[in-house]
Motif scaffolding. Structure first.
Motif, short mmCIF file in Angstrom:
data_model
loop_
_atom_site.label_atom_id
_atom_site.label_comp_id
_atom_site.label_asym_id
_atom_site.label_seq_id
_atom_site.Cartn_x
_atom_site.Cartn_y
_atom_site.Cartn_z
N UNK A 181 -14.68 31.49 -27.37
CA UNK A 181 -14.18 30.05 -27.91
C UNK A 181 -13.21 30.02 -28.91
N UNK A 229 -9.28 28.77 -28.52
CA UNK A 229 -8.89 27.91 -29.35
C UNK A 229 -7.42 28.21 -29.80
N UNK A 273 -4.60 28.30 -27.64
CA UNK A 273 -4.19 26.94 -27.49
C UNK A 273 -3.19 26.55 -28.56
N UNK A 305 -15.96 6.44 -42.07
CA UNK A 305 -15.82 7.90 -41.78
C UNK A 305 -15.64 8.51 -43.25
N UNK A 312 -17.84 11.20 -44.89
CA UNK A 312 -17.48 12.29 -45.43
C UNK A 312 -17.61 12.63 -46.96
N UNK A 329 -17.58 24.75 -44.48
CA UNK A 329 -18.17 23.32 -44.50
C UNK A 329 -17.81 22.58 -45.32
N UNK A 350 -11.46 16.56 -33.82
CA UNK A 350 -12.53 17.41 -33.19
C UNK A 350 -12.36 18.78 -32.78
N UNK A 351 -11.37 19.13 -32.35
CA UNK A 351 -11.17 20.47 -32.18
C UNK A 351 -11.27 21.57 -33.37
N UNK A 384 -15.21 21.51 -34.49
CA UNK A 384 -15.70 22.29 -33.69
C UNK A 384 -15.51 23.65 -33.94
N UNK A 442 -17.12 24.53 -37.23
CA UNK A 442 -18.46 24.58 -36.89
C UNK A 442 -19.19 25.98 -36.40
N UNK A 443 -18.26 26.19 -35.32
CA UNK A 443 -18.50 27.65 -34.64
C UNK A 443 -18.47 28.60 -35.76
N UNK A 479 -18.87 28.55 -38.71
CA UNK A 479 -20.31 28.56 -39.71
C UNK A 479 -21.58 28.86 -38.93
N UNK A 511 -22.53 10.07 -38.51
CA UNK A 511 -20.90 10.58 -38.14
C UNK A 511 -21.05 10.73 -36.71
N UNK A 555 -24.28 19.26 -34.31
CA UNK A 555 -24.67 19.80 -35.46
C UNK A 555 -25.79 19.15 -35.99
N UNK A 586 -24.68 26.46 -30.58
CA UNK A 586 -23.36 26.86 -30.42
C UNK A 586 -22.94 26.94 -28.90
N UNK A 613 -22.18 23.50 -28.21
CA UNK A 613 -21.04 23.23 -28.72
C UNK A 613 -19.81 23.69 -27.90
N UNK A 631 -17.56 21.01 -26.82
CA UNK A 631 -16.11 21.37 -26.79
C UNK A 631 -15.09 20.94 -25.77
N UNK A 661 -14.94 17.46 -25.58
CA UNK A 661 -13.91 16.80 -26.50
C UNK A 661 -12.56 17.15 -26.15
N UNK A 662 -12.49 18.26 -25.84
CA UNK A 662 -10.93 18.70 -25.72
C UNK A 662 -10.25 18.03 -24.68
#
Lengths: 804, 384
Positions: free
Chosen positions: A413, A417, A420, A601, A605, A674, A768-769, A772, A775-776, A778, B237, B242, B371, B374, B378, B381-382
């Protein structure tokens, strides 16, 4: 999409992995898939591709009957198309339609019985229903519909855009285009309708014989052959040797006959559409069926029927083409007619003589086409069209896809990404080698800034410069001055940290200052990458200069305690005051909502950041405590007089030592993956809010101008009344001037609004991208540390057991 | 799950458990249930209500009984301590405004769970105390013990008054001073010499380890709490996947904490107390030794003076007897204690390792699932 109602819930992780896998497999190519994919979930498509690669040959025979011709047609057709459109983003899409197209044409020649097709629609539905336990297949199935749909639409586009596109192609597309729009929905409706009645299969099986009865034997042969093959080598196969040409003719007759039959149940348009829909299914449905395994004989039944359906689409295509101005299409069909029959005949013969296995070769071809067509709807990365048809390529890709471990999902992934991004921006900036220059309070950190790019606007592909922290700030100052008022979100750099930097300056080589430098380095890198990722900011000469120029004039205004800094503070204060005084009556609900969203937000945050920081602190505490426990355990072990227990205790101490390492790493993970990310976004959200402020300012200016204009007009009126012509002229001029200003400011405001809107949308997408991805990362770290933990404890377990 | 395994030779003739306990404000009432085949009890099956103070009384009388000087008296259960969860609950109530409702409920649940765990642990240590007594060949026959088990009224043990409290404190002081004094005495038996050094050393080490383990466990709990807040914030959020991650990771972390607490910290804590008891035994023996030597001196003096010789002789004999008896039973006790300790450590360490592995595996699966989740979202979202 009507079908979405029956879309099964997201498949379990495995399947997803697969799909990620696939996307990877297909990967490496440019990713303009967005339009292709947004409408439906791309997830199921890849599944398809993979499935079709794994297609067991046995399931194919039925397809073979129809397919080989299509393939043959395919190659010639596709090649030109692809070559013509090679560089266009939509080209894969084109290639896909062409596939259909081929099928269509083939079918015409083959034996496209519309009726059968209609029935096949039924069959498909039947399949749908039967497959309900197998959620995924049905899923894909619908997806396929969707993708097909889009593909066709795309095709239209392409046809329009690319003038050089083959005329026949165009014709075909134009012919085909009409059906897709309503056709799809029609088919969908049909599906649903069918689904309510769950016995379509039976219907089908009955219908078929019936139709056969009506038709001359060859037709029956055609219809049945696949069926029989699949189910069992039943007698009908024997009919296969009837001259195929005859079959075609007969079929056509039958087609018309049957065509009417289905229509009785459905509206004419629906019918057509369903046919079209089937075409899709044909292409895609096969792999589907294959994957769902031959165990379900019913399904198999459906499949052959489906292939038929495809053929009859071509029939439809014929008429359509006729109607439409496209002559070439006709030619095509004719061609197909001439060439195909022989092939079909051979294949049928094959099937008769050799049974199922003999068709393998043909299968491969079929597969190839199928895969191709699947690829294109996916649209992510078009595979080499030419390479596809060859069996070897296919098998290779199949092997590859099979060989890939599913668990690689995470990395893939990520890669995807990155690709991309790379595709989008073609520029990567890295900030490395922080180096302290100078001594004492005049010391500063310099970073090596390396840019890698494919963009033509840069002289070199890679270049490196040295920049100090204040240069980064200077760049931001320039950019925000220039682009901020226009409503662009200018990515903010990390803040100055007097405390952190002082520590570094004083030259203490402790972990906290190293930590600080590393944090800042990473933040700078992310900041710069964000800047260059922004299409508009990248064009800015200052950015280019920053990246390329050897020596940069020193940025002076960035010093916190300088006069410029003081001025800035004053400016900020006045801004804040004016912000409070401006009462903007918001005309656009979107902005109002967004602003609220952004503000909440921001708050969340901030809270999150504090929490994560405390998590990090606690984790560090844990690490410390674990370390001291480990030490203490080691002592206890040495004091213990039982040898085995003493050994176990010292082992435990070692485990805890490692545990401490893990906790430390995890704390770093928390921080870098994070906390830093969140800190970035707190800053970015500030930038977003700034754009809202700029928009408000633009509005204010416009309003002020309007007020001024109003006043001028009043003066003019007064002057008029007072009859002072000498001043009147002046007033008029002023009014004209202010009118121009008002329009100018209004335009400005509109422009800023539009930009802000665009920027916010872009920001959200990026967010968003980005999230993600981080987080991935992480998760990957977390996963690793957990696995390590398991390893350590598992190693310890026998020690504990060895205590006698 | 028993927190501390004390290798009890399960003697079916006397089975004791605490099936139930009631918490009334500061007092905890334990229901002590006994099942026995011994004829010394009137009934084969009975239950009595007991309070923590009764346990302490029982322990003290046992310690004070001269006959048991050569035995390791099982350490008395620690006083029920519900302060920390209560305090936390209080803090939570104060901080309610700053939290989302969900966060608050979760924290509350967590605290309730903690409270429950503390409660269970308290019951357990009391139970273990009685079980160790019941499994001991000598102590199980103690009259006071039997009364404790059987007397179906409130024992109404008199609370210690201030004077007694002070007396106890004073006694402790004297004992410590005495310990220092007699530590200079020349040991006649190598076994006890070794044991003494070992136990002293071991005690300080295990005390340290216990403190460290407690700290470690607390850090784990802190992290688990952080996860709660983080997941709640993420939830607001609407970062769903997550959130799931942190919710599950939090659970795992929380369990790691409680299992470590149960398997490791409790073990260490218990043996810290047990070693203290063993040390007390050594002290009593050393005391007896000093007495014996003193009596020897007295005898010598008496012989010199030729006065009260038979009396002194008798005393000397008594001291010797007492000392020998103490030494003998002490040796036995200490040896069995060693075996018991090793077995208990083994069991707990194995269990802890297994639990750690289990938790790590769970969180691996969770992380993996999230994951892949996700990966799924993913795409949503994308391509949305």
């Amino acid at each position: 999409m009507a079908t979405s109602s029956e879309r099964s819930p997201p498949p379990f992780p495995d399947s997803e992995d697969q799909d990620v896998l696939d996307s990877e497999e297909v990967g490496g190519r440019d990713s303009d898939e967005d339009d292709g994919e947004d409408l439906f979930m791309s997830a199921s498509n890849p599944l398809l591709t993979e499935m079709d690669t794994t297609l067991p040959p046995a399931s194919q025979p039925s397809d073979v009957l129809m397919k080989p011709p299509s393939n043959i047609m395919d190659e010639p057709l596709i090649e030109p198309v692809s070559s013509q459109t090679e560089n266009k983003p939509a080209n894969k899409v084109v290639s896909e339609p062409s596939d259909d197209f081929v099928d269509l044409t083939n079918n015409v020649t083959d034996s496209p019985d519309e009726a059968v097709a209609a029935e096949s629609a039924v069959a498909d539905d039947a399949k749908d229903t039967t497959e309900i336990p197998l959620d995924e297949p049905s899923d894909e199935f619908e997806d396929i519909f969707g993708s097909e749909n889009e593909a066709l639409q795309e095709e239209v586009l392409v046809a329009d855009v690319t003038v050089e596109a083959a005329t026949d192609n165009r014709a075909v597309t134009s012919g085909a285009i009409e059906p897709p729009g309503d056709g799809k929905t029609g088919s969908d409706d049909e599906q649903e309708a069918k689904e309510t009645a769950t016995d379509p299969i039976i219907d089908l099986s009955y219908d078929l014989p019936a139709s056969v009865a009506q038709q001359p034997p060859p037709a029956r042969d055609k219809c049945f052959d696949p069926l029989v093959d699949l189910l069992s080598d039943a007698p009908p196969a024997a009919d296969a040797n009837v001259p195929s040409r005859a079959t075609v003719d007969l079929f056509e007759d039958e087609g018309t006959d049957l065509f009417t039959e289905p229509r009785q149940t459905k509206s004419a348009t629906q019918q057509q559409k369903s046919l079209f829909g089937e075409a899709d299914e044909d292409l895609f449905g096969e792999p589907l069926g294959a994957t769902s395994k031959k165990t379900i004989s019913k399904e198999q039944k459906d499949k052959p029927v489906k292939t038929k359906a495809a053929s009859h689409v071509s029939n439809i295509g014929g008429p359509l083409q006729d109607n439409s101005p496209a002559e070439p299409a006709d030619i095509f069909t004719e061609e197909a007619v001439t060439t195909l029959p022989s092939i079909t005949s051979t294949s049928t013969v094959n099937s008769k003589t050799n049974g199922v296995q003999s068709e393998e070769e043909a299968d491969i071809f079929a597969k190839a086409t199928v895969e191709l067509s699947l690829d294109s709807p996916r649209g992510e990365r078009r595979k080499d069209v030419k390479a596809k048809p060859s069996a070897s390529a296919l098998s290779q890709s199949a092997a590859a896809s099979l060989a890939k471990p599913q668990s690689a999902a995470l990395e893939e992934l990520e890669e995807e990404e990155e690709e991309e991004q790379g595709d989008k921006f073609d520029i990567f900036v890295s900030v490395k080698d922080p180096e302290k220059i100078g001594d004492g309070m005049n010391a500063y950190m310099a970073y090596k800034l390396t840019t890698e790019t494919q963009l033509a606007m840069f002289r070199n592909k890679t270049f490196t410069v040295r920049r100090r922290f204040s240069d980064f700030l200077g760049l931001y100052e320039k950019l925000s001055e220039k682009h901020g008022p226009n409503g662009f979100i200018v990515p903010p750099p990390p803040e100055k940290s007097i405390l952190g930097m002082t520590k570094v300056k004083v030259g203490k080589e402790d972990s906290s200052s190293a930590d600080f430098v590393e944090r800042r380095r990473a933040a700078l890198e992310r900041y710069l990458q964000r800047v260059v990722n922004h299409p508009s900011l990248l064009q800015d000469p200052d950015v280019r200069e920053f990246l390329e120029r050897e020596e940069l004039p020193r940025a002076v205004s960035t010093q916190a305690l300088s006069g410029a800094g003081f001025l800035k503070m004053i400016n900020k204060a006045t801004d804040a005051v004016s912000k409070m005084t401006i009462k903007m009556n918001e005309s656009d609900v979107w902005f109002e909502e967004k602003l609220q969203e952004v503000e909440s937000a921001d708050q969340q945050f901030r809270k999150l950041h504090a929490l994560v920081e405390s998590l990090v602190i606690h984790r560090k505490e844990l690490s410390l405590n674990t370390a001291s426990f480990a030490k203490s355990t080691a002592m206890l072990g040495s004091a213990e007089d039982n040898t085995a227990l003493s050994r176990a205790l010292s082992q435990l101490a070692e485990v805890e030592d490692k545990m401490e390492q893990l906790h430390q790493e995890q704390a770093a993970n928390d921080t870098f993956n994070f906390a830093e990310l969140i800190a970035d976004y707190i800053r970015l959200l500030g930038a977003v809010r700034a754009t809202f402020d700029h928009r408000m300012k633009a509005w204010q200016r416009w309003q002020d101008a309007q007020c001024a204009l109003q006043k001028k007009r009043e003066t003019e009126a007064k002057l008029l009344w007072a009859n002072k012509p000498d001043k009147l002229q002046l007033a008029k001029e002023e009014i004209a001037e202010w009118e121009a200003k008002v329009t100018q400011y209004e335009r400005d405001f509109d422009r800023v609004s539009a930009t802000v809107r665009k920027e916010v949308v872009r920001f959200e997408k990026e967010k968003a991208r980005n999230f993600k991805r981080e987080i991935m990362n992480y998760l990957a770290c977390l996963l690793q540390s957990q696995q390590q933990l398991i390893k350590y404890w598992e190693a310890f377990l026998p020690e504990a057991k060895a205590i006698a | 799950m028993r927190s501390v395994s004390v290798d009890l030779n399960h003697d079916a003739s006397l089975l004791i458990d605490i099936p139930d306990a009631l918490c009334e404000r500061d007092k905890v009432k334990f229901t002590v249930h006994t099942k026995t085949t011994l004829s010394s009890f009137q009934k084969p099956d009975f239950s009595v209500p007991r309070q923590h103070e009764d346990f302490i009384w029982l322990h003290d009388t046992l310690v004070e009984t001269e006959d048991y000087a050569g035995l390791i008296i099982p350490p008395a259960p620690p006083k029920p301590d519900f302060e920390s969860p209560r305090e936390k609950m209080h803090k939570l109530g104060e901080g309610e405004a700053t939290m989302t409702k969900e966060e608050y409920t979760k924290m509350k649940q967590e605290l309730e769970a903690e409270y429950l765990a503390v409660f269970k642990k308290t019951v357990q240590v009391h139970e273990v105390f009685l079980q160790r007594l019941s499994s001991h060949p000598n102590l199980s026959k103690d009259r006071n013990f039997q009364i404790f088990l059987e007397y179906d009224q409130d024992l109404t043990v008199r609370r210690k008054n201030a004077k007694e409290m002070f007396g106890g404190f004073f006694k402790n002081m004297v004992k410590s001073a005495d310990e220092v004094l007699i530590s200079g005495i020349k040991e006649v038996d190598d076994f006890f010499e070794q044991e003494k050094t070992f136990l002293l050393d071991y005690y300080s080490k295990i005390k340290d380890s216990t403190a460290k383990a407690e700290k470690m466990t607390r850090s784990h709990k802190n992290i688990a709490d952080d996860y709660i807040h983080i997941s709640a914030t993420l939830n607001s959020l609407s970062a769903d996947d997550t959130t799931i991650l942190f919710v599950s990771v939090q659970k795992v972390e929380g369990r790691v904490a409680s299992d470590q607490e149960l398997k490791l910290t409790e073990l260490l804590r218990y043996y810290m107390r047990d070693i203290q008891a063993a040390k007390d035994l050594l002290y009593r023996r050393a005391r007896a030794l000093v007495d014996y030597e003193n009596s020897n001196k007295a005898l010598d003096k008496a012989r010199l003076k030729s006065k009260d010789i038979p009396q002194a002789e008798e005393h000397q004999q008594q001291c010797l007897q007492k000392f020998d008896k103490l030494s003998e039973s002490g040796k036995k006790e200490l040896t069995s204690f060693k075996g018991r300790r090793v077995v208990a450590f083994r069991k707990n360490l194995i269990e802890m390792a297994e639990l750690e592995i289990k938790h790590a595996k769970v969180s691996t699966v969770v992380v993996y699932l999230v994951s892949s989740g996700l990966v799924w979202s993913q795409q949503l979202v994308t391509f949305k």
